[in-house]
Design a protein around this motif. Structure first.
Motif, PDB file in Angstrom:
ATOM      1  N   GLY A 207      64.509  -2.523   4.330  1.00 31.82           N
ATOM      2  CA  GLY A 207      64.971  -1.696   3.226  1.00 31.82           C
ATOM      3  C   GLY A 207      65.805  -2.486   2.243  1.00 31.82           C
ATOM      4  N   GLU A 212      70.243   1.248   5.044  1.00 31.30           N
ATOM      5  CA  GLU A 212      68.900   1.159   5.605  1.00 31.30           C
ATOM      6  C   GLU A 212      68.784  -0.034   6.541  1.00 31.30           C
ATOM      7  OE1 GLU A 212      65.750   2.785   2.335  1.00 31.30           O
ATOM      8  OE2 GLU A 212      66.868   1.003   1.770  1.00 31.30           O
ATOM      9  N   ASN A 216      67.678   0.198  10.386  1.00 28.74           N
ATOM     10  CA  ASN A 216      66.307  -0.216  10.712  1.00 28.74           C
ATOM     11  C   ASN A 216      66.194  -1.594  11.361  1.00 28.74           C
ATOM     12  OD1 ASN A 216      65.192   2.178   9.622  1.00 28.74           O
ATOM     13  ND2 ASN A 216      65.231   1.312   7.563  1.00 28.74           N
ATOM     14  N   ALA A 280      59.939  -0.708   6.222  1.00 30.85           N
ATOM     15  CA  ALA A 280      60.624   0.566   6.065  1.00 30.85           C
ATOM     16  C   ALA A 280      59.961   1.370   4.952  1.00 30.85           C
ATOM     17  CB  ALA A 280      62.104   0.342   5.749  1.00 30.85           C
ATOM     18  N   SER A 281      59.818   2.654   5.158  1.00 29.97           N
ATOM     19  CA  SER A 281      59.173   3.517   4.177  1.00 29.97           C
ATOM     20  C   SER A 281      59.860   3.404   2.824  1.00 29.97           C
ATOM     21  CB  SER A 281      59.224   4.971   4.660  1.00 29.97           C
ATOM     22  OG  SER A 281      58.588   5.823   3.743  1.00 29.97           O
ATOM     23  N   GLY A 282      59.074   3.218   1.779  1.00 36.25           N
ATOM     24  CA  GLY A 282      59.608   3.041   0.437  1.00 36.25           C
ATOM     25  C   GLY A 282      58.689   2.152  -0.380  1.00 36.25           C
ATOM     26  N   THR A 285      56.309  -0.567   1.098  1.00 35.24           N
ATOM     27  CA  THR A 285      55.006  -0.240   1.675  1.00 35.24           C
ATOM     28  C   THR A 285      53.897  -0.420   0.641  1.00 35.24           C
ATOM     29  OG1 THR A 285      55.203   2.131   1.157  1.00 35.24           O
ATOM     30  CG2 THR A 285      56.050   1.390   3.286  1.00 35.24           C
ATOM     31  N   TYR A 299      60.973   4.081   9.825  1.00 33.84           N
ATOM     32  CA  TYR A 299      62.148   4.551   9.090  1.00 33.84           C
ATOM     33  C   TYR A 299      63.071   5.307  10.027  1.00 33.84           C
ATOM     34  CZ  TYR A 299      64.587   5.224   4.700  1.00 33.84           C
ATOM     35  OH  TYR A 299      65.498   5.132   3.675  1.00 33.84           O
ATOM     36  N   ARG A 300      64.360   5.195   9.717  1.00 35.80           N
ATOM     37  CA  ARG A 300      65.365   5.954  10.445  1.00 35.80           C
ATOM     38  C   ARG A 300      66.489   6.319   9.484  1.00 35.80           C
ATOM     39  NH1 ARG A 300      66.200   2.752  14.510  1.00 35.80           N
ATOM     40  NH2 ARG A 300      64.998   3.935  16.039  1.00 35.80           N
ATOM     41  N   TYR A 306      67.284  13.729   8.570  1.00 39.88           N
ATOM     42  CA  TYR A 306      65.909  13.849   9.072  1.00 39.88           C
ATOM     43  C   TYR A 306      65.544  15.309   9.309  1.00 39.88           C
ATOM     44  CZ  TYR A 306      61.745  13.129  11.897  1.00 39.88           C
ATOM     45  OH  TYR A 306      60.464  13.160  12.395  1.00 39.88           O
ATOM     46  N   GLU A 345      52.650   5.408  11.248  1.00 42.08           N
ATOM     47  CA  GLU A 345      54.034   5.701  10.907  1.00 42.08           C
ATOM     48  C   GLU A 345      54.839   5.938  12.182  1.00 42.08           C
ATOM     49  OE1 GLU A 345      54.331   8.916   8.149  1.00 42.08           O
ATOM     50  OE2 GLU A 345      53.002   8.000   6.670  1.00 42.08           O
ATOM     51  N   LEU A 347      58.566   7.029  12.924  1.00 41.93           N
ATOM     52  CA  LEU A 347      59.769   7.525  12.270  1.00 41.93           C
ATOM     53  C   LEU A 347      60.755   8.077  13.291  1.00 41.93           C
ATOM     54  CD1 LEU A 347      57.979   9.494   9.403  1.00 41.93           C
ATOM     55  CD2 LEU A 347      58.654   7.096   9.420  1.00 41.93           C
TER      56      LEU A 347
END
Length: 417
Positions: A207, A212, A216, A280-282, A285, A299-300, A306, A345, A347
């Motif tokens: 991230g 992040e 992560n 990490a998602s964003g 990607t 991702y966390r 969440y 994914e 998560l």
């Protein structure tokens, strides 16, 4: 305000927005050489010529609980931005993503009668759709980078245009593998009896915000340990992060069983040379997708963030999202663009070192899983490019700069009239 000296306000609070903002400054200055720029941005925008009223690294936080914790600081910086707007009213404003701050800035800008262009839409189509009214009331033009966003906004009365994704337009990095290895002190071959075998690298992208990274990176390093010393790991550092702090965290998390983790500066270059990646998602990607690098989305966030997000996220008809076996909607942008699950994914609770290692391993070996993902990523990249026009294909940044110029000319003409 004069026709020859446009004053442009920009606001970008994240690493990707900082990059787009820097490119936009350069393109607008090519069209309007006397333009000056001020506002909120990162180091790249500052280097491009932005007078930074507020530094992006001072306000970049994530998640619901994180925003609440940092609210006093964010509010102070926000008031500084508003004060700068009132002290030196801009001719045009360009807001880049970063909705928690930018939507509020859009309200202040409309009070001042400043035309607002929003580049890189916040994900209102996923959640917080009540903010759509803010777009309708405060934004003059919405320039979107994902194809389904244009129809989503136009159906709801917003002047929106799909301009293509800037990352899809970039040429692949030009560096050669051996030159990249020398520059970063990486091994090209596996040492020992199998020394004729190529040493593979895996990219870890936790991230662009410190929170992040803290959430992560530990699990990514656990996965690295499970994948073993047959690999080395590349850790790109976003412009919004402090390299020394990241290195200290890596040292803190590593032990004698941890393979080599090398900090590098360019995420695209790392993805280009890596065999696979954990992302990490964003925005990263999308970087991995357009380069064609097989990867796993992870991702966390805080448990509260969440739970709230899972309850609120709902996609409109413009996004044919597929639920997984547990009934979870996808969050990875690559899967939303594709309309199917191209990349796995992992998560929150499913994001464990063991799951990451087991999910990534088949993608590292030559075989059907790897080939299928590479083909799927190529299809995603094609969707991120706008249609060809009679005179070729203008880049996303060129289209946005053209819109800025049109808004400025319109304001100048109104004043002159």
């Amino acid at each position: 305000m004069t026709a020859s000296n446009p004053r442009i306000f920009l606001s970008a609070g994240e690493a990707s927005g900082d990059q787009y903002g820097a490119e936009l400054i350069a393109e607008v200055r090519r069209r309007l050489p006397e333009a000056t720029f001020f506002g909120l941005g990162g180091t790249r925008m500052a280097e491009a010529g932005l007078e930074r009223v507020v530094k992006a690294e001072d306000v970049a936080v994530m998640g619901i609980t994180e925003v609440i914790l940092h609210m006093p600081q964010i509010y102070r910086e926000f008031r500084r931005l508003v004060g700068a707007l009132k002290a030196g009213r801009p001719d045009v404003a360009v807001l880049i993503d970063f909705p928690d701050v930018n939507f509020r800035l859009a309200r202040e800008l409309k009070k001042l009668g400043v035309p607002v262009l929003y580049f890189v839409s916040p994900q209102l189509w996923a959640w917080k759709r009540r903010r759509l009214r803010w777009v309708q009331e405060r934004v003059d033009r919405m320039m979107v980078i994902f194809p389904f966003e244009e129809s989503f906004y136009r159906a709801r009365g917003v002047d929106a245009e799909f301009v293509g994704h800037p990352l899809a337009e970039l040429a692949l990095p030009a560096s050669l593998r051996d030159e990249y290895a020398r520059r970063h002190g990486l091994r090209l071959l596996i040492e020992g009896p199998a020394s004729n075998r190529k040493k593979e690298w895996i990219a870890l992208l936790p991230g662009s915000r410190w929170k992040e990274v803290r959430l992560n990176l530990p699990t990514m390093i656990e996965a690295a340990e499970l994948l073993g010393s047959g690999y080395e790991f590349l850790l790109p550092i976003a412009s919004t992060l402090d390299r020394k702090e990241v290195q200290e965290l890596v040292d803190e998390l590593s032990d004698g069983s941890t393979p080599q983790i090398t900090l590098v500066g360019d995420a695209r270059e790392a993805l280009f040379h890596a065999r696979g990646s954990v992302v990490a998602s964003g925005t990263a990607t999308v970087q991995a997708a357009v380069i064609g690098n097989p990867f796993v989305v992870v991702y966390r966030v805080s448990n509260m963030t969440y739970r709230v997000a899972k309850r609120l996220v709902r996609y409109p008809a413009e996004i044919p999202a597929q639920e997984d076996a547990a009934g979870n909607l996808p969050v990875g942008m690559v899967n939303l663009i594709a309309g199917r699950r191209v990349v796995p994914e992992l998560l929150q609770d499913r994001f464990t070192g063991k799951n990451v290692a087991e999910t990534l391993a088949p993608l590292l070996a030559d075989g059907p899983e790897r080939s299928e993902m590479i083909a799927g990523l190529a299809q995603v990249r094609a969707k991120l490019l706008p249609a060809l026009e009679g005179d070729g294909r203008r880049t996303a940044i060129q289209r946005v700069a053209e819109a800025v110029e049109e808004l400025f000319v319109g304001v100048s003409s109104a004043v002159a009239g």
